[in-house]
Design an enzyme around this catalytic site. Sequence first.
Site, PDB file in Angstrom:
ATOM      1  N   GLU D  59     -78.645  -1.286  16.978  1.00 50.71           N
ATOM      2  CA  GLU D  59     -77.824  -1.583  15.928  1.00 50.71           C
ATOM      3  C   GLU D  59     -76.628  -0.883  15.713  1.00 50.71           C
ATOM      4  OE1 GLU D  59     -81.284  -1.257  15.580  1.00 50.71           O
ATOM      5  OE2 GLU D  59     -82.014  -3.053  14.552  1.00 50.71           O
ATOM      6  N   ALA D  83     -81.942  -3.468   5.964  1.00 52.69           N
ATOM      7  CA  ALA D  83     -81.206  -2.099   5.765  1.00 52.69           C
ATOM      8  C   ALA D  83     -81.995  -1.013   6.499  1.00 52.69           C
ATOM      9  CB  ALA D  83     -81.141  -1.884   4.161  1.00 52.69           C
ATOM     10  N   ASP D  84     -83.147  -1.192   6.512  1.00 54.25           N
ATOM     11  CA  ASP D  84     -83.868   0.193   7.303  1.00 54.25           C
ATOM     12  C   ASP D  84     -83.405   0.208   8.732  1.00 54.25           C
ATOM     13  OD1 ASP D  84     -86.587   0.177   5.055  1.00 54.25           O
ATOM     14  OD2 ASP D  84     -85.541  -1.785   5.360  1.00 54.25           O
ATOM     15  N   PHE D  85     -83.445  -0.962   9.417  1.00 48.71           N
ATOM     16  CA  PHE D  85     -82.859  -1.023  10.771  1.00 48.71           C
ATOM     17  C   PHE D  85     -81.607  -0.260  10.979  1.00 48.71           C
ATOM     18  CE2 PHE D  85     -85.618  -4.953  11.032  1.00 48.71           C
ATOM     19  CZ  PHE D  85     -86.782  -4.088  10.876  1.00 48.71           C
ATOM     20  N   HIS D 130     -89.708  -0.890   5.973  1.00 48.95           N
ATOM     21  CA  HIS D 130     -89.236  -1.961   5.963  1.00 48.95           C
ATOM     22  C   HIS D 130     -89.045  -2.459   4.264  1.00 48.95           C
ATOM     23  CE1 HIS D 130     -91.206  -2.630   9.724  1.00 48.95           C
ATOM     24  NE2 HIS D 130     -90.307  -3.621  10.021  1.00 48.95           N
TER      25      HIS D 130
HETATM   26  C1  LIG Z   1     -84.599  -1.080  14.843  1.00 47.27           C
HETATM   27  C2  LIG Z   1     -84.929  -2.159  14.764  1.00 47.27           C
HETATM   28  N1  LIG Z   1     -84.323  -3.442  15.054  1.00 47.27           N
HETATM   29  C3  LIG Z   1     -84.907  -4.536  14.894  1.00 47.27           C
HETATM   30  C4  LIG Z   1     -86.272  -4.590  14.444  1.00 47.27           C
HETATM   31  C5  LIG Z   1     -86.816  -6.122  13.904  1.00 47.27           C
HETATM   32  N2  LIG Z   1     -87.865  -6.237  15.098  1.00 47.27           N
HETATM   33  C6  LIG Z   1     -88.985  -6.106  15.250  1.00 47.27           C
HETATM   34  S1  LIG Z   1     -89.927  -6.313  16.625  1.00 47.27           S
HETATM   35  C7  LIG Z   1     -88.351  -7.246  17.331  1.00 47.27           C
HETATM   36  C8  LIG Z   1     -88.433  -7.558  18.697  1.00 47.27           C
HETATM   37  C9  LIG Z   1     -88.718  -6.514  19.597  1.00 47.27           C
HETATM   38  O1  LIG Z   1     -88.507  -7.310  20.944  1.00 47.27           O
HETATM   39  P1  LIG Z   1     -89.561  -6.977  22.190  1.00 47.27           P
HETATM   40  O2  LIG Z   1     -89.498  -5.385  22.368  1.00 47.27           O
HETATM   41  O3  LIG Z   1     -89.351  -7.705  23.315  1.00 47.27           O
HETATM   42  O4  LIG Z   1     -91.186  -6.839  21.588  1.00 47.27           O
HETATM   43  P2  LIG Z   1     -92.060  -8.156  21.348  1.00 47.27           P
HETATM   44  O5  LIG Z   1     -91.917  -8.464  19.893  1.00 47.27           O
HETATM   45  O6  LIG Z   1     -91.582  -9.140  22.485  1.00 47.27           O
HETATM   46  O7  LIG Z   1     -93.480  -7.631  21.786  1.00 47.27           O
HETATM   47  C10 LIG Z   1     -87.544  -7.098  16.385  1.00 47.27           C
HETATM   48  C11 LIG Z   1     -86.005  -7.322  16.683  1.00 47.27           C
HETATM   49  C12 LIG Z   1     -87.228  -3.491  14.250  1.00 47.27           C
HETATM   50  N3  LIG Z   1     -88.454  -3.373  13.653  1.00 47.27           N
HETATM   51  N4  LIG Z   1     -86.508  -2.274  14.426  1.00 47.27           N
END
Ligand SMILES: Cc1ncc(C[n+]2csc(CCOP(=O)(O)OP(=O)(O)O)c2C)c(N)n1
Lengths: 316, 316, 323, 323
Positions: D59, D83-85, D130
């Site tokens: 982010e 917004a949390d992210f 979240h």
């Molecule tokens: C800081 C943050 N940004 C975005 C998210 C939303 N999010 C949750 S899981 C994910 C995907 C992560 O990808 P990866 O590390 O490859 O794990 P996978 O889901 O493939 O197991 C995202 C973008 C989050 N939880 N935290």
Amino acid sequence: MAPTPTGQLELYTLMVRSRAFEEAAIALAAAGDIPGSWLSGVGQEGTLGAISQLRPDDYLTYTHRGSYGFIGRGSDPKRLMAELLGKRTGYSKGKGGRHIADLEHGILGKSGTIGAHAPLAIGAATAVQIRGGDQVVMSLFGEGTSNRGTTHSSLVAASVWRLPVVWLCENNGYMGSVPARAYTAVTDIADMAASYGMPGTVVDGNDVSAVHQAAEDAIDRARAGQGPSLLELKTFRMRAFGESWPELRDPAEIAAWQERDPILLYQRQLTASDRLTVADVEAIRAAAHAEMAAAAEFARESPFPDPAEAFEDLYA
Amino acid sequence: MAPTPTGQLELYTLMVRSRAFEEAAIALAAAGDIPGSWLSGVGQEGTLGAISQLRPDDYLTYTHRGSYGFIGRGSDPKRLMAELLGKRTGYSKGKGGRHIADLEHGILGKSGTIGAHAPLAIGAATAVQIRGGDQVVMSLFGEGTSNRGTTHSSLVAASVWRLPVVWLCENNGYMGSVPARAYTAVTDIADMAASYGMPGTVVDGNDVSAVHQAAEDAIDRARAGQGPSLLELKTFRMRAFGESWPELRDPAEIAAWQERDPILLYQRQLTASDRLTVADVEAIRAAAHAEMAAAAEFARESPFPDPAEAFEDLYA
Amino acid sequence: MRTLTISQAMNEALHEEMRRDPAVYVVGLGLYPSDGDDATSGLVDEFGERRVRSAPNDEALIAGSAVGAALVGMRPVAEFYLADFAFNALDEILSKAGKWRYMHGSNAGMKLPIVFLQGIGGYVGAAAEHSQSPLALYWHSPGLKIVAPSTSYDAKGLLKTAVRDDNPVMFFIHKFEDSGPVPEDEYLIPFGVAEIRRDGADATVVATSYMVTLALQAAENLADRGVDVEVIDPRTLEPLDIDTIVGSVQKTGRLVVVDEDTERCGVAAEIGAQVLERDFAALRAPVGRVANPNLPVPYSPPLEEAVLPSVAKIEAAILATLA
Amino acid sequence: MRTLTISQAMNEALHEEMRRDPAVYVVGLGLYPSDGDDATSGLVDEFGERRVRSAPNDEALIAGSAVGAALVGMRPVAEFYLADFAFNALDEILSKAGKWRYMHGSNAGMKLPIVFLQGIGGYVGAAAEHSQSPLALYWHSPGLKIVAPSTSYDAKGLLKTAVRDDNPVMFFIHKFEDSGPVPEDEYLIPFGVAEIRRDGADATVVATSYMVTLALQAAENLADRGVDVEVIDPRTLEPLDIDTIVGSVQKTGRLVVVDEDTERCGVAAEIGAQVLERDFAALRAPVGRVANPNLPVPYSPPLEEAVLPSVAKIEAAILATLA
Ligand SMILES: Cc1ncc(C[n+]2csc(CCOP(=O)(O)OP(=O)(O)O)c2C)c(N)n1
Ligand SMILES: Cc1ncc(C[n+]2csc(CCOP(=O)(O)OP(=O)(O)O)c2C)c(N)n1
Ligand SMILES: [Mg+2]
Ligand SMILES: [Mg+2]
């Protein structure tokens, strides 16, 4: 070194139990029993080849995905399931949902933000080093999470402080429905190890024996005070990003990975070497399903917390 | 390709002017004329070998240290100095102190937090790419700053988006008075390039000709749409971390680097090849000192802003 | 009694607590070798590089590692030099340190004994990104204790309490550091107990950290003009000793809150709201808010003076409540 | 008139603005391929991967790159999903986007036209990390405009204004999204103009985003009991249409502010303080604050309900001001 025959059966059983937990959770999600959502780990149970080797006093930092970390460490499926249903009997007394810690089994918690676990792992490893212990910290992250700044600075710290960390990148090729080439600069996340002067190894994440072997080396190294390693497990998630998300990936790709289901592969290895009979397979599966059905039942029957409990647990 | 003879003289002159600016700023700081502080770049002017090659419409993101980025881009020393003194005639009208932007010369600003420039560089490069231009973004950072998460994620983005960025790590071996081995996992920051699938090159940062050569390649590559590169300039800062900080490094080490002063080295190269005479050296130095003395004078005589001006400039 | 600067007092507190409890360690930037006479000076000589850990420069790493270590039984003191830099660690501080225990249902008695040490404040020409005092930012967020001492005595006693507290504590130290008497004998100061720095009958001023110094000066100046000002230093915002503040306002009928942070959604608005909720009739004039008028802190001295609280502005605000 | 969800209305606004101005582009997570019917759906098909940029997951990178692009003349829309992210990007948002222009003295006419799009809110079992609604966190910090629409109509008109604004705009969309009429013809809604959602004589309720829906329901319920409630939706907090709020309070003598965020140093404290500063005599009872009682948002439905604002809590707060 391959696990002993008993060890092999135990590992196989853990995989089946994890899968059974996932299936029960998926069913609960489909039935609308889970207030939030569930991000399934089906297909990534090969990681248990690494997690299962931790000592009871080792630490694990876990990602947003799946249950195998908990099952692999010995957490109670009843309390896990109850938490998903927001019940008082859950690990977080209903406060966290899929955000679960099990400190008794050295699992430090589940973060809502990806990448936040890596610094936690550094902290736990710092504690081990200050105390002069020989515990190991295993820290999981996805290939998408390899981009977070915290992953980077934590790998730097692990290296310069020579901390007992085993970094485990589960590369399932996708972040949501975005393919890895859109956000990772290298094909093999293990190549990042060069930036940190630590060993980096690519492993077939769906071959639990290969995972076991690679993790054993990394754990030994960490326990002996020789510092961190980075293992990259190439794997695939069989479900959509989360149970309430649509599946947008190519069905042919999913079908191809179905053939490489880590449980199936290990089952074949073990039956081929006569460690496992068809009857064993059936018995293990039945027991696992019964266990997880009971956990779901326990969760469903547990009471919701009282509203007044919302005002507890903020401060120690 | 080495600069033309005129180019060599120009480059040398830039270095001398930067040094003269530094010396004037150091004197002002010593006299208590600078309300904040000054983080000198004396000794790191070799970086001008790279900066001086940018086109007027290229972009530069700058660190917390030194003036050579500004001098190298053609900023007005009077307005720089006035800003350090908190005067209305300064680049930030007295609001920023050493935090200076010069958008007319493509310098996007100076951040109070280290590592924050890297994403800015990504943004500027994104703009170039969207517009289909052939500008280049040069982005400086210290080896200490290589640890910030933003450095990592920005290098990932530069690579996957194939952006026209030249990353320039000025490795001066210290973060404050902490030596690099205490916080960097690798000896050569250029090795990090492997994590990003981009070329990484170690350069003698005090040999401005070598810097020129390496930067030329990286700039050409970026301008041709072939993506980012990482150059690591090995150098040394000759002053303490900041003018109001104590010097805690080994005097012997400082003395050794004194021998490798980038201006001295280039002067020797140029006089050896008869590009520069002793008279030239004297004339260039005298002109630079006169220019910077005039800048200091301008700054000192400029008015402070009116208190009411504090309420301007928040919103566009 | 001997006189110590706030940093020296804190330095003593850290030495004492690290001697007392091997679980206490320090992690941050620029700790080794020490750059001067600050709160962490000399610790590495006594306790070594493992317990006095100079970190790679990433605040998220520093803060998150403190959380991880606390989860397994350590008592980290995480040092950020300036509060401005800790903005890089806000997910770790707000959402890990502040919420981890709650969201995990205090699993297995989870504790998070962490002290986040940070410098705050302007008045030294440090400009927008080195001058912030983001107390309200943290007070707004659940799960964090907030400490902002104004004297060397308090700094030592509160820091020792902070290290022993089982919860995350944001510990703010102003750049403009005072000196004051500090006893040789060990003492601790409990959180949530305000100190009345000056008794007065006509108006109540609430201030923390360096703002206390300014408020006391304003009170002295007004005393010459026959206005008798009470100055209250809550010392900790979370927990807040609202009883003492309300009691004082019930006596004076006037309240001015001085806060170096930006005014909007700030400390003054909150204390004002709490006082009115407790006793709507107590106030005879609107709460005076002396705070940064929602601007970044500018560099140039006349501009900085225009933006930050000053003795003159505090006096004017007190007089306005009496007009 | 056709009915659109808030996301659909925003989606239309983005399509229109991207067609109008080639400097507008979108960067964020999960934009390509789109995961569903959200504000950014389909943009990549029309505008391509360069202008609809799916980013590596960091982010700080996303936010900082938006600042960099804005500095050289682009108009980025940075998307954070929740917004949390964005807490991972607070140095970039608070200290770069919010302060960069000021601290550089608006050098060469520096502008920062950025929209930071973020989801907020609870009520869906998403738990502590979240479910946040950190409006006050941003309102507290200088240099950011704050928009939190409650209807599809407003969401579209305000988003178009946000994209054209030359300053950073925090644009908050609640998870609990309403549908409503949206005209086909182009329109923009200016910042700083409150909408009186319901006229009333007995008490004033101020609410934004999904809280407006709850407040209107509470007002209807109380109408049955003979209490006539005015509901004001400021739509933007920065700039804030304080005149409309003060005018209403001068009529009703009562003020309740509903805010999903944590109460301390929150929106309610600030609006209350501003009203009292403008007209100390206008209020006949303390400001009612209906907000999260300073807790992380819990997961389990009965706990979440205990923590977040509800129709019943708003009714009770209104009645308390009338008691
Ligand atoms: C800081 C943050 N940004 C975005 C998210 C939303 N999010 C949750 S899981 C994910 C995907 C992560 O990808 P990866 O590390 O490859 O794990 P996978 O889901 O493939 O197991 C995202 C973008 C989050 N939880 N935290
Ligand atoms: C986020 C952040 N953390 C800490 C600081 C304090 N700080 C300013 S410069 C600096 C050292 C950076 O080291 P390096 O990148 O090697 O640059 P050098 O000073 O050696 O030129 C530090 C820690 C800061 N400005 N921002
Ligand atoms: Mg993945
Ligand atoms: Mg350095």
